[in-house]
Design a protein around this motif. Structure first.
Motif, mmCIF file in Angstrom:
data_model
loop_
_atom_site.group_PDB
_atom_site.id
_atom_site.type_symbol
_atom_site.label_atom_id
_atom_site.label_comp_id
_atom_site.label_asym_id
_atom_site.label_seq_id
_atom_site.Cartn_x
_atom_site.Cartn_y
_atom_site.Cartn_z
ATOM 1 N N LEU A 72 41.744 43.045 33.032
ATOM 2 C CA LEU A 72 40.677 43.951 32.629
ATOM 3 C C LEU A 72 39.562 43.216 31.880
ATOM 4 N N TRP A 73 39.944 42.280 31.010
ATOM 5 C CA TRP A 73 38.924 41.485 30.321
ATOM 6 C C TRP A 73 38.209 40.568 31.309
ATOM 7 N N TYR A 74 38.952 39.983 32.227
ATOM 8 C CA TYR A 74 38.352 39.087 33.210
ATOM 9 C C TYR A 74 37.320 39.833 34.068
ATOM 10 N N LEU A 75 37.666 41.002 34.560
ATOM 11 C CA LEU A 75 36.740 41.788 35.370
ATOM 12 C C LEU A 75 35.487 42.151 34.567
ATOM 13 N N ASP A 87 38.429 41.325 44.998
ATOM 14 C CA ASP A 87 39.869 41.595 44.957
ATOM 15 C C ASP A 87 40.498 40.723 43.882
ATOM 16 N N TYR A 88 41.566 41.227 43.267
ATOM 17 C CA TYR A 88 42.254 40.504 42.191
ATOM 18 C C TYR A 88 43.720 40.891 42.240
ATOM 19 N N LEU A 116 39.264 36.998 44.664
ATOM 20 C CA LEU A 116 38.294 36.930 45.751
ATOM 21 C C LEU A 116 36.949 37.358 45.183
ATOM 22 N N ILE A 117 35.990 36.430 45.223
ATOM 23 C CA ILE A 117 34.649 36.746 44.735
ATOM 24 C C ILE A 117 33.670 36.735 45.909
ATOM 25 N N PHE A 153 40.966 30.776 43.805
ATOM 26 C CA PHE A 153 39.754 31.510 44.160
ATOM 27 C C PHE A 153 39.456 31.370 45.640
ATOM 28 N N LYS A 154 38.951 32.439 46.194
ATOM 29 C CA LYS A 154 38.401 32.460 47.545
ATOM 30 C C LYS A 154 37.073 33.201 47.440
#
Length: 158
Positions: A72-75, A87-88, A116-117, A153-154
């Protein structure tokens, strides 16, 4: 100025087979976690400690709390830094040490976020935000053991 937030849960033991805790094997380790206005969670101890392996145990819930708080903090931080997360998923792994007297403690937890960014140009910043998320996470800040991150990461625009 610090601001307090109050949380409340109710734990109800449901494992009395009729003779209470007469001896170590005379009772089940089952319980219900209740939070007003939310679905109940059925819990038990880990099967290694005579619990029901089909129910959540405290160790599962600790890992889930660490992982979800971090996510949640990362998002939030990605949003703030204009990184679009598509996606996470995280596969958290914890190592708990059981001591000779039966007590124990977690020694470490490693989070394995798969992120996924939208744009691969943001990989470096996206990776650095995991450290920031760990600094901000209320749960991680309350622990007395290390939380590691091994993110992959993708990007949609490979």
């Amino acid at each position: 100025m610090p601001k307090d937030h109050l949380y409340s849960t109710t734990i109800t033991w449901t494992g009395n087979k009729g003779s209470g805790t007469m001896d170590y094997r005379s009772y089940d380790r089952d319980y219900i976690i209740t939070v007003d206005g939310k679905a109940d969670i059925l819990g038990s101890s880990d099967s290694a400690f005579l619990g029901d392996k089909s129910k959540y145990n405290p160790e599962d819930l600790l890992l889930s709390s660490i992982s979800s708080c971090h996510m949640l903090w990362y998002l939030h931080l990605c949003s703030k830094n204009e990184i679009i997360v598509i996606d996470y998923k995280d596969k958290a792994v914890g190592i708990m040490e059981e001591l000779a007297d039966g007590s124990g403690k977690f020694k470490e937890v490693t989070l394995h976020p798969e992120v996924l960014i939208a744009d691969k140009a943001h990989f470096e910043l996206a990776e650095s935000l995991h450290k920031e998320a760990n600094k901000m996470c209320f749960i991680a800040n309350s622990l007395n053991f290390l939380v590691k991150h091994e993110a992959t990461f993708k990007a949609e625009n490979n």
